[in-house]
Design an enzyme around this catalytic site. Structure first.
Site, PDB file in Angstrom:
ATOM      1  CB  SER A 140      -0.754   0.040   1.146  1.00 13.95           C
ATOM      2  OG  SER A 140      -1.537   1.187   1.451  1.00 13.95           O
ATOM      3  CE1 TYR A 196      -4.137  -2.655   5.520  1.00 10.19           C
ATOM      4  CE2 TYR A 196      -3.389  -0.124   5.345  1.00 10.19           C
ATOM      5  CZ  TYR A 196      -3.799  -1.261   4.525  1.00 10.19           C
ATOM      6  OH  TYR A 196      -3.596  -1.513   3.371  1.00 10.19           O
ATOM      7  CE  LYS A 247      -1.654  -4.263   3.368  1.00  6.77           C
ATOM      8  NZ  LYS A 247      -1.915  -5.427   2.683  1.00  6.77           N
TER       9      LYS A 247
HETATM   10  N1  UFG Z   1     -12.957  10.673   3.325  1.00  6.69           N
HETATM   11  C1  UFG Z   1     -13.894  11.599   3.712  1.00  6.69           C
HETATM   12  N2  UFG Z   1     -15.258  11.127   4.286  1.00  6.69           N
HETATM   13  C2  UFG Z   1     -15.143   9.555   4.559  1.00  6.69           C
HETATM   14  C3  UFG Z   1     -13.924   8.775   3.959  1.00  6.69           C
HETATM   15  C4  UFG Z   1     -12.808   9.381   3.510  1.00  6.69           C
HETATM   16  O1  UFG Z   1     -13.984  12.782   3.691  1.00  6.69           O
HETATM   17  O2  UFG Z   1     -16.142   8.970   4.900  1.00  6.69           O
HETATM   18  C5  UFG Z   1     -11.605  11.327   2.846  1.00  6.69           C
HETATM   19  C6  UFG Z   1     -10.210  11.213   3.574  1.00  6.69           C
HETATM   20  O3  UFG Z   1     -10.159  12.120   4.437  1.00  6.69           O
HETATM   21  C7  UFG Z   1      -9.327  11.264   2.359  1.00  6.69           C
HETATM   22  C8  UFG Z   1     -10.082  10.713   1.496  1.00  6.69           C
HETATM   23  O4  UFG Z   1     -11.431  10.797   1.425  1.00  6.69           O
HETATM   24  O5  UFG Z   1      -9.031  12.719   2.208  1.00  6.69           O
HETATM   25  C9  UFG Z   1      -9.760   9.099   0.951  1.00  6.69           C
HETATM   26  O6  UFG Z   1     -10.167   8.326   2.295  1.00  6.69           O
HETATM   27  P1  UFG Z   1      -9.931   6.801   2.138  1.00  6.69           P
HETATM   28  O7  UFG Z   1     -10.508   6.370   3.558  1.00  6.69           O
HETATM   29  O8  UFG Z   1     -10.899   6.457   1.130  1.00  6.69           O
HETATM   30  O9  UFG Z   1      -8.473   6.434   1.846  1.00  6.69           O
HETATM   31  P2  UFG Z   1      -7.251   6.858   2.441  1.00  6.69           P
HETATM   32  O10 UFG Z   1      -6.355   7.521   1.454  1.00  6.69           O
HETATM   33  O11 UFG Z   1      -7.498   7.210   3.867  1.00  6.69           O
HETATM   34  O12 UFG Z   1      -6.775   5.222   2.853  1.00  6.69           O
HETATM   35  C10 UFG Z   1      -6.560   4.417   1.545  1.00  6.69           C
HETATM   36  C11 UFG Z   1      -6.621   2.919   2.018  1.00  6.69           C
HETATM   37  C12 UFG Z   1      -5.645   2.437   2.952  1.00  6.69           C
HETATM   38  C13 UFG Z   1      -4.206   2.656   2.578  1.00  6.69           C
HETATM   39  C14 UFG Z   1      -3.990   4.265   2.225  1.00  6.69           C
HETATM   40  C15 UFG Z   1      -2.902   4.345   1.523  1.00  6.69           C
HETATM   41  O13 UFG Z   1      -7.883   2.750   2.483  1.00  6.69           O
HETATM   42  O14 UFG Z   1      -5.709   1.225   2.959  1.00  6.69           O
HETATM   43  O15 UFG Z   1      -5.107   4.348   1.193  1.00  6.69           O
HETATM   44  O16 UFG Z   1      -2.632   5.705   1.378  1.00  6.69           O
HETATM   45  F1  UFG Z   1      -3.409   2.399   3.443  1.00  6.69           F
END
Ligand code: UFG
Length: 336
Positions: free
Chosen positions: A124, A149, A153
């Site tokens: 990841s 998590y 990785k």
């Molecule tokens: N977000 C919201 N509301 C939500 C969910 C997410 O505003 O309900 C925002 C987050 O703040 C972020 C973006 O949407 O700015 C993406 O969030 P995600 O949770 O979809 O993804 P992340 O980038 O946080 O995490 C993902 C994977 C992880 C991995 C990571 C690596 O879920 O497994 O990318 O960068 F580790």
């Protein structure tokens, strides 16, 4: 040639199983369905038009896995079997270290015993932690992960690379995924999170289908063009095709290689919301909420190495991602 996919009833594994079958590989699947459904495998078989032998087992169970390796005799293993909820990993770190490391150790031990030499791992972008500057290249500094998590990785990457160092015939490919979204264009398989989704796209699709009332946008005061978080969303079918290319590479090379699988383009939360609204014709009510702990302002890949070395490049657009996510969710409002 048979490829053993551990955890392939899950989101990325199921799409990869289809891509591998379409590329002519025989696919065998191990999954314990702790966070997935056998129905996903049934639908993969239906979409690919081939049988995919399915073994219900925990990939950490040494005795069960030795039996499976003896039956399948895989040419390569692709390891998707792991827990992936970032927040849960903070609350239950031992659950994450135990499961994610144990599955890896068992798979690598079984490979050594069976003489299987190619190992591909679902890593990841989270391994870059908060230290490196975007866009991340494979040389960017890793570490400084904000949750267990992410550390699993990075630890698994190290374990796999050390294993390849000790066995000159072995090939390890570490695939650092950015933000996988979208679904198979048939609308038959897709992301099926248990409970309230942690990730943005399944949250949006569940709001769209009426399962959740509104989206919380975590922060609008980041140093980004519209203040919301920027990520590199990649269509899961592009990601699946990346695995096929990575497998071809692993079967022809030795040693360890790392590849970013992303598009190289950053998209903000609100840009994704509006792209989804255009693709689906459904309005997504949202409110601005506080920042989520551990989130970075901007995460996106430099995907040049995968194009140069693997001949792989993501081709599907944000519109494709939204349209396919919506087709999956609207055809399967409650998942499998
Ligand atoms: N977000 C919201 N509301 C939500 C969910 C997410 O505003 O309900 C925002 C987050 O703040 C972020 C973006 O949407 O700015 C993406 O969030 P995600 O949770 O979809 O993804 P992340 O980038 O946080 O995490 C993902 C994977 C992880 C991995 C990571 C690596 O879920 O497994 O990318 O960068 F580790």
């Amino acid at each position: 040639m048979t490829i053993l996919l551990a955890g392939a009833a899950g989101y990325i594994g199921s799409h990869t199983a289809i891509a591998l079958a379409q590329a002519g590989y025989d696919v065998a699947i191990v999954d314990d369905f702790s966070n997935s459904s056998p129905e996903a495998v049934r639908r993969c078989e239906e979409l690919a038009g081939v049988k995919m032998p399915l073994y219900q087992a925990d990939a950490a169970d040494r005795a069960a896995m030795e039996d499976i390796f003896a039956q399948v005799r895989p040419a390569a293993v692709i390891h998707f079997a792991g827990f992936k909820a970032v927040g849960e990993s903070v609350a239950k770190p031992l659950k994450y270290y135990r499961n994610n490391l144990d599955t890896t150790l068992t798979l690598l031990e079984c490979m050594a015993k069976a003489g299987t030499k190619a190992f591909i791992f679902s890593s990841s972008a989270t391994v870059y932690g908060a230290r490196a500057a975007v866009p991340y290249t494979e040389q960017s500094e890793t570490g400084g992960c904000t949750n267990p998590y992410g550390w699993t990785k990075l630890m698994i990457e190290q374990i796999a690379a050390d294993t390849a160092k000790a066995d000159p015939d072995m090939s390890v490919v570490l695939l650092r995924y950015f933000n996988p979204v979208g679904a198979h264009p048939s609308g038959r398989i897709g992301e099926n999170p248990s409970g309230v989704p942690n990730n943005l796209m399944p949250y949006i699709t569940q709001v769209a289908v009426g399962r959740l009332p509104q989206l919380n946008v975590f922060g609008d005061d980041y140093p980004t063009p519209d203040g919301t978080g920027v990520r590199d969303y990649i269509h899961v079918c592009d990601l699946a095709e990346g695995h096929v290319k990575a497998l071809e590479y692993a079967l022809e090379h030795k040693g360890t290689e790392v590849f970013n699988l992303g598009t190289g383009h950053g998209v903000s939360v609100l840009e994704l919301v509006h792209a989804f609204e255009r693709a689906s014709g459904v309005k997504i009510p949202y409110r601005i909420a506080p920042r989520r702990a551990g989130d970075l302002a901007e995460v996106y890949a430099d995907p040049a190495k995968a194009e140069r070395v693997l001949g792989w490049k993501a081709t599907r657009t944000v519109e494709d991602m939204c349209a396919d996510s919506w087709r999956w969710q609207s055809n399967n409002p409650n998942g499998y």
